[in-house]
Design a protein around this motif. Structure first.
Motif, mmCIF file in Angstrom:
data_model
loop_
_atom_site.group_PDB
_atom_site.id
_atom_site.type_symbol
_atom_site.label_atom_id
_atom_site.label_comp_id
_atom_site.label_asym_id
_atom_site.label_seq_id
_atom_site.Cartn_x
_atom_site.Cartn_y
_atom_site.Cartn_z
ATOM 1 N N TYR A 32 0.832 -1.205 0.000
ATOM 2 C CA TYR A 32 0.000 0.000 0.000
ATOM 3 C C TYR A 32 0.868 1.257 0.000
ATOM 4 C CZ TYR A 32 -3.648 -3.320 1.356
ATOM 5 O OH TYR A 32 -4.509 -4.375 1.400
ATOM 6 N N ARG A 33 1.970 1.227 0.730
ATOM 7 C CA ARG A 33 2.854 2.394 0.763
ATOM 8 C C ARG A 33 3.477 2.651 -0.603
ATOM 9 N NH1 ARG A 33 6.079 1.106 6.418
ATOM 10 N NH2 ARG A 33 4.440 1.784 7.860
ATOM 11 N N ARG A 34 3.917 1.593 -1.271
ATOM 12 C CA ARG A 34 4.524 1.762 -2.594
ATOM 13 C C ARG A 34 3.499 2.290 -3.594
ATOM 14 N NH1 ARG A 34 7.990 1.557 0.300
ATOM 15 N NH2 ARG A 34 9.833 0.210 0.384
ATOM 16 N N GLN A 35 2.285 1.803 -3.511
ATOM 17 C CA GLN A 35 1.246 2.301 -4.413
ATOM 18 C C GLN A 35 1.000 3.790 -4.198
ATOM 19 O OE1 GLN A 35 -2.077 -0.278 -3.567
ATOM 20 N NE2 GLN A 35 -1.336 -1.933 -4.875
ATOM 21 N N ALA A 89 1.672 6.796 -6.941
ATOM 22 C CA ALA A 89 0.597 7.722 -7.308
ATOM 23 C C ALA A 89 0.973 9.165 -7.007
ATOM 24 C CB ALA A 89 -0.686 7.348 -6.564
ATOM 25 N N SER A 90 1.812 9.379 -5.996
ATOM 26 C CA SER A 90 2.190 10.742 -5.622
ATOM 27 C C SER A 90 3.097 11.402 -6.651
ATOM 28 C CB SER A 90 2.885 10.736 -4.256
ATOM 29 O OG SER A 90 2.016 10.231 -3.255
ATOM 30 N N GLN A 108 -5.828 13.779 -7.985
ATOM 31 C CA GLN A 108 -5.476 12.368 -8.156
ATOM 32 C C GLN A 108 -4.612 11.871 -6.999
ATOM 33 O OE1 GLN A 108 -3.604 12.398 -11.979
ATOM 34 N NE2 GLN A 108 -5.528 12.605 -13.112
ATOM 35 N N VAL A 109 -3.684 12.706 -6.544
ATOM 36 C CA VAL A 109 -2.859 12.322 -5.395
ATOM 37 C C VAL A 109 -3.723 12.207 -4.137
ATOM 38 C CG1 VAL A 109 -0.966 13.054 -3.898
ATOM 39 C CG2 VAL A 109 -0.764 13.304 -6.372
ATOM 40 N N ALA A 110 -4.670 13.138 -3.970
ATOM 41 C CA ALA A 110 -5.576 13.060 -2.814
ATOM 42 C C ALA A 110 -6.422 11.791 -2.871
ATOM 43 C CB ALA A 110 -6.468 14.299 -2.774
ATOM 44 N N ALA A 111 -6.869 11.417 -4.072
ATOM 45 C CA ALA A 111 -7.637 10.177 -4.213
ATOM 46 C C ALA A 111 -6.775 8.964 -3.879
ATOM 47 C CB ALA A 111 -8.185 10.064 -5.635
ATOM 48 N N ALA A 112 -5.510 9.004 -4.287
ATOM 49 C CA ALA A 112 -4.607 7.894 -3.959
ATOM 50 C C ALA A 112 -4.378 7.801 -2.456
ATOM 51 C CB ALA A 112 -3.280 8.072 -4.691
#
Length: 480
Positions: free
Chosen positions: A52-55, A59-60, A135-139
């Motif tokens: 989850y951290r890598r995802q 995305a960031s 998109q970063v906030a959604a991630a």
């Protein structure tokens, strides 16, 4: 005086025993494998956390990539060229039979250039950058949702371990009780005070309890292995005692819905994705607008070499042939796509379709969250009511079982009735354990749906499951 001294001496061993047991009890409480400790181990060792951290990290990177189109673009280049040239041609091209002119040269040319290009107006790039923030906030919301789902799964696994251990303890206690009853029934049969039927029924009941105990131990091993999947290390041999009453802050469904509106990560991700899609539509419209850029350039070139020639009897060699050039320029560039074969229209239609899809996804998520909240809240209330009823039923069942044992001793109650009453105690006790486990499980699921299953909430659940519970840790789901 002597009596008082004797009474005091009788109390001293109790005080000494209490003083000796207090550190032991505190040590056992300190080493109890609490839910909070289990989650800390799972958070440190579960491989899904790293995924989850890598995802989230991947995305960031969308926002820095989008920002690059708005920042100055600086390019630089350098070149070194070596050349040798030899030519031979008539000195007078009109009269080919004249003397030949021969030329030769050796040169080394050095050059470098720097160019800076800054976007002054690029609507598409600006909207893409703003959309990347959504998109970063959604991630980030998706990461939070995955974490809370994992917390919910870990809580359920831990509670199932407590339940399995509680069932084993109940069956072990019941086995001891049925063993004593079977032994007593056999003794009364041999003494002629009861029939063979009562002794056989006691033996049958004992064997049934032993079979149930074997199955409960197998279930306990399964629950223990489930914990190991989260932490990578074996769970302790014994679990903390599952409380008979779970003390938590319950609140109302309205408050849980309000908490979900503010904190549910799935709703947050859907809202952020819709906002990003809206900006993508605006960026697609930007494809029909011009883009304006400022271009600054500087170039430097230097040439060194020699030149030689031969014409009849005239000749010269190794003549210096230097050359140097410096050039600077500033330009405002306007670029406007007049016709692109319909690609801009296709991009706009695609962005609009994505916006509509994200809007429908938001509506579906809102309905799903509301439905799940209602179901979790109903399950929690049902489990709470069952727990309260089973607690009262357990008191009645224990009283009836004790009365039946007394009745058997005086011959007023048969062995079969005593067995039934003892089995009722076991059934109600296990049902109470299951109801209490369901209370914690449904509470964690409700908190996860509301988006407030945070480490603080895990600690509150851990305190509620601990032998020494503090009511001061109870709080509203919104404040957590």
């Amino acid at each position: 005086m002597g009596a008082a001294h004797a009474d005091s001496s009788m109390r001293h061993p109790r005080l000494l025993l209490g003083a000796a047991l207090t550190p032991l009890l505190l040590m056992q409480g300190a080493h109890a494998y609490t839910l909070e400790q289990f989650w800390h181990q799972a958070f440190s060792h579960d491989p899904r956390i790293q995924v989850y951290r890598r995802q989230l990290e991947v995305a960031s990177t969308a926002q820095p990539l989008a920002l690059a189109a708005l920042l100055p673009q600086i390019t630089a280049g350098a070149n070194v060229q070596f050349a040798t040239e030899y030519t031979q041609e008539p000195y007078n091209s009109v009269q080919p039979d004249t003397a030949l002119l021969e030329e030769n040269s050796r040169t080394r040319t050095e050059s470098w250039s720097v160019q800076l290009q800054q976007a002054l107006f690029n609507w598409s790039a600006l909207q893409d950058y703003q959309a990347s923030g959504d998109q970063v906030a959604a991630a980030a919301a998706t990461y939070q949702e995955a974490m809370q789902n994992l917390e919910n799964q870990a809580t359920a696994a831990y509670v199932q371990w407590l339940l399995a251990d509680a069932n084993v303890r109940s069956l072990q206690e019941a086995e001891q009780g049925f063993a004593r009853q079977a032994l007593t029934a056999k003794a009364r049969y041999q003494a002629g005070t009861t029939g063979i039927l009562g002794a056989d029924e006691a033996q049958v009941a004992l064997r049934q309890i032993q079979a149930q105990l074997a199955d409960a131990r197998a279930q306990w091993q399964v629950a223990r292995q489930k914990l190991q999947q989260f932490t990578g290390t074996p769970a302790p041999d014994r679990a903390p005692t599952l409380p008979q009453k779970i003390r938590l802050s319950w609140s109302t469904l309205t408050l849980w819905k309000a908490a979900a509106t503010q904190h549910n990560p799935a709703l947050a991700a859907a809202n952020d994705q819709l906002a990003a899609a809206q900006k993508s539509v605006s960026a697609a419209w930007g494809g029909f607008l011009p883009s304006i850029s400022l271009v600054l350039a500087h170039q430097w070139q230097s040439q060194h070499g020699t030149l030689g020639y031969r014409l009849g009897s005239l000749s010269a060699d190794n003549l210096p042939n230097p050359y140097r050039n410096t050039e600077s320029s500033a330009m405002v560039e306007l670029s406007w796509s007049i016709f692109s074969g319909g690609s801009q229209q296709a991009t706009l239609h695609k962005a609009r379709y994505q916006q509509e899809e994200n809007f429908q996804l938001l509506l579906a998520t809102e309905r799903s969250v509301e439905k799940q909240l209602g179901a979790d809240f109903a399950d929690l209330n049902g489990a709470r009511q069952q727990s309260a009823l089973y607690r009262r039923a357990l008191l009645v069942a224990r009283h009836a079982s004790a009365a039946a044992e007394d009745g058997v001793r005086v011959g007023l109650v048969t062995e079969n009735n005593a067995i039934i009453d003892r089995q009722n105690v076991l059934t109600v006790r296990n049902a109470l354990n299951s109801a209490n486990a369901a209370v914690v499980t449904h509470y964690a699921s409700l908190a996860a749906t509301a988006g407030v299953l945070t480490p603080t909430r895990i600690r509150q659940l851990s305190v509620a499951l601990s032998p020494l519970r503090e009511s001061s840790h109870e709080s509203s789901p919104i404040k957590s």
